[in-house]
Design a protein around this motif. Sequence first.
Motif, short mmCIF file in Angstrom:
data_model
loop_
_atom_site.label_atom_id
_atom_site.label_comp_id
_atom_site.label_asym_id
_atom_site.label_seq_id
_atom_site.Cartn_x
_atom_site.Cartn_y
_atom_site.Cartn_z
N LYS A 50 2.49 35.50 -17.89
CA LYS A 50 3.57 34.86 -18.65
C LYS A 50 3.21 33.43 -19.04
CE LYS A 50 7.22 37.57 -16.38
NZ LYS A 50 8.37 37.51 -15.43
N LYS A 51 2.56 32.73 -18.13
CA LYS A 51 2.21 31.32 -18.38
C LYS A 51 0.93 31.15 -19.19
CE LYS A 51 5.56 29.19 -16.23
NZ LYS A 51 6.45 28.21 -16.92
N LEU A 52 0.12 32.19 -19.27
CA LEU A 52 -1.12 32.11 -20.06
C LEU A 52 -0.83 31.87 -21.53
CD1 LEU A 52 -3.44 34.83 -18.47
CD2 LEU A 52 -3.96 32.40 -18.71
N THR A 53 0.39 32.17 -21.94
CA THR A 53 0.76 31.92 -23.34
C THR A 53 0.77 30.42 -23.67
OG1 THR A 53 3.11 31.98 -22.72
CG2 THR A 53 2.12 34.03 -23.50
N LEU A 54 0.69 29.58 -22.66
CA LEU A 54 0.58 28.14 -22.89
C LEU A 54 -0.76 27.79 -23.53
CD1 LEU A 54 2.03 26.85 -19.48
CD2 LEU A 54 3.14 26.70 -21.72
N ILE A 55 -1.74 28.67 -23.39
CA ILE A 55 -3.06 28.46 -24.00
C ILE A 55 -3.05 29.11 -25.39
CG2 ILE A 55 -5.54 28.83 -23.76
CD1 ILE A 55 -5.13 29.09 -20.76
N ASN A 56 -3.12 28.31 -26.42
CA ASN A 56 -3.01 28.82 -27.79
C ASN A 56 -4.26 29.55 -28.26
OD1 ASN A 56 -0.38 27.76 -28.11
ND2 ASN A 56 -1.22 25.74 -28.60
N ASP A 57 -5.40 29.13 -27.77
CA ASP A 57 -6.66 29.74 -28.18
C ASP A 57 -6.82 31.09 -27.46
OD1 ASP A 57 -9.48 30.47 -28.25
OD2 ASP A 57 -9.87 28.45 -28.99
N HIS A 58 -6.79 32.19 -28.19
CA HIS A 58 -6.81 33.53 -27.59
C HIS A 58 -8.12 33.80 -26.85
CE1 HIS A 58 -3.01 34.92 -29.33
NE2 HIS A 58 -3.35 34.24 -30.41
N LYS A 59 -9.22 33.30 -27.39
CA LYS A 59 -10.51 33.52 -26.74
C LYS A 59 -10.57 32.80 -25.40
CE LYS A 59 -15.50 33.16 -27.50
NZ LYS A 59 -16.58 32.72 -28.44
N VAL A 60 -10.11 31.56 -25.37
CA VAL A 60 -10.09 30.79 -24.13
C VAL A 60 -9.11 31.42 -23.14
CG1 VAL A 60 -9.54 28.55 -23.09
CG2 VAL A 60 -10.74 28.65 -25.28
N ARG A 61 -7.97 31.86 -23.64
CA ARG A 61 -6.97 32.51 -22.78
C ARG A 61 -7.56 33.74 -22.09
NH1 ARG A 61 -1.92 34.86 -25.84
NH2 ARG A 61 -1.79 32.68 -26.51
N SER A 62 -8.29 34.54 -22.84
CA SER A 62 -8.92 35.74 -22.28
C SER A 62 -9.95 35.38 -21.22
CB SER A 62 -9.56 36.55 -23.41
OG SER A 62 -10.21 37.69 -22.89
N GLU A 63 -10.72 34.34 -21.46
CA GLU A 63 -11.74 33.91 -20.50
C GLU A 63 -11.11 33.37 -19.23
OE1 GLU A 63 -15.68 30.98 -20.26
OE2 GLU A 63 -14.53 31.14 -22.13
N VAL A 64 -10.03 32.61 -19.37
CA VAL A 64 -9.33 32.08 -18.19
C VAL A 64 -8.80 33.22 -17.33
CG1 VAL A 64 -7.28 30.82 -17.43
CG2 VAL A 64 -8.71 29.87 -19.24
N ARG A 65 -8.20 34.22 -17.97
CA ARG A 65 -7.66 35.35 -17.22
C ARG A 65 -8.76 36.09 -16.46
NH1 ARG A 65 -5.92 40.68 -16.93
NH2 ARG A 65 -3.70 40.89 -16.40
N LYS A 66 -9.90 36.29 -17.11
CA LYS A 66 -11.03 36.96 -16.46
C LYS A 66 -11.50 36.16 -15.25
CE LYS A 66 -15.69 38.74 -17.24
NZ LYS A 66 -16.22 38.06 -16.04
N ASP A 67 -11.55 34.83 -15.38
CA ASP A 67 -11.98 33.99 -14.26
C ASP A 67 -10.99 34.07 -13.09
OD1 ASP A 67 -14.28 33.19 -15.53
OD2 ASP A 67 -13.41 31.33 -16.33
N ILE A 68 -9.71 34.18 -13.40
CA ILE A 68 -8.70 34.30 -12.34
C ILE A 68 -8.82 35.66 -11.63
CG2 ILE A 68 -6.21 34.47 -11.89
CD1 ILE A 68 -5.82 32.39 -14.10
N LEU A 69 -9.11 36.71 -12.39
CA LEU A 69 -9.34 38.03 -11.79
C LEU A 69 -10.54 37.99 -10.85
CD1 LEU A 69 -8.78 40.44 -14.84
CD2 LEU A 69 -7.20 39.94 -12.98
N ASP A 70 -11.58 37.28 -11.25
CA ASP A 70 -12.76 37.13 -10.39
C ASP A 70 -12.42 36.32 -9.14
OD1 ASP A 70 -14.33 38.59 -12.12
OD2 ASP A 70 -15.17 36.84 -13.14
N LEU A 71 -11.60 35.29 -9.31
CA LEU A 71 -11.20 34.45 -8.18
C LEU A 71 -10.43 35.25 -7.15
CD1 LEU A 71 -10.93 31.62 -6.89
CD2 LEU A 71 -8.88 31.28 -8.29
N GLN A 72 -9.61 36.19 -7.61
CA GLN A 72 -8.82 37.01 -6.69
C GLN A 72 -9.70 37.86 -5.77
OE1 GLN A 72 -8.08 40.59 -6.63
NE2 GLN A 72 -6.55 40.33 -5.02
#
Length: 222
Positions: free
Chosen positions: A93-115
Amino acid sequence: RSWCDWSSDVCSSDLIRQRQKISCLWYLCYIIWTHTDYEFLFRSISKFHAHQYKPTALIADASDAITNGFQAVFGDNFARVYCWAHVIRNVDKKLTLINDHKVRSEVRKDILDLQLARSPEEFAFASNLLLKKYASILCTTAFFNYFNSEWLQQHHGWFEGLLPGVPSTNNGLYQQIIVSTVRSEKDYQSQILWSSCCNNANPGHKKRSEERRVGKECRSRW
């Protein structure tokens, strides 16, 4: 508030995901629960047992009311696991704060790896690297202010290596099909397709589907 008087079995699941009954009680269920409501529920469970019941872990969403109610009954000596299914839904829900879709996707992937961090030390080290990686990218500032405060400082018990052998979510379907499959493969970095997970979780599923398809074909010929 909408009140309902429910009678329910209170159950938990063991390491092989079998349903285990803890107690049967009447309780009042309404939309917003406070810590006193959870305290009543946990105290009822505790009194049901003849021996002293001392759970060592609490797996739930990040509600402070649940934590405080549990703590009031069972004390401070327990590990608090924040359900990963709830965490990632809130993060999305909060990832929508990142307007750049490519960066948003990369951030989400990094969080999945962190988990998938295998120990508290690895999680802390990887968390610092994650924050440093995006520190200079302005479009991520608002999101990481939220993420750092909420999920790295306040509620950080959502990674796999926090309690090995203990589920990382109270979402039974997610835990059984996704997490158990990843763990059984012993590959924390690979991404497993949903269809592959279903086949691994139920080897007979594909066979039954094929038999059903063949049966339909035979009937259609007649």
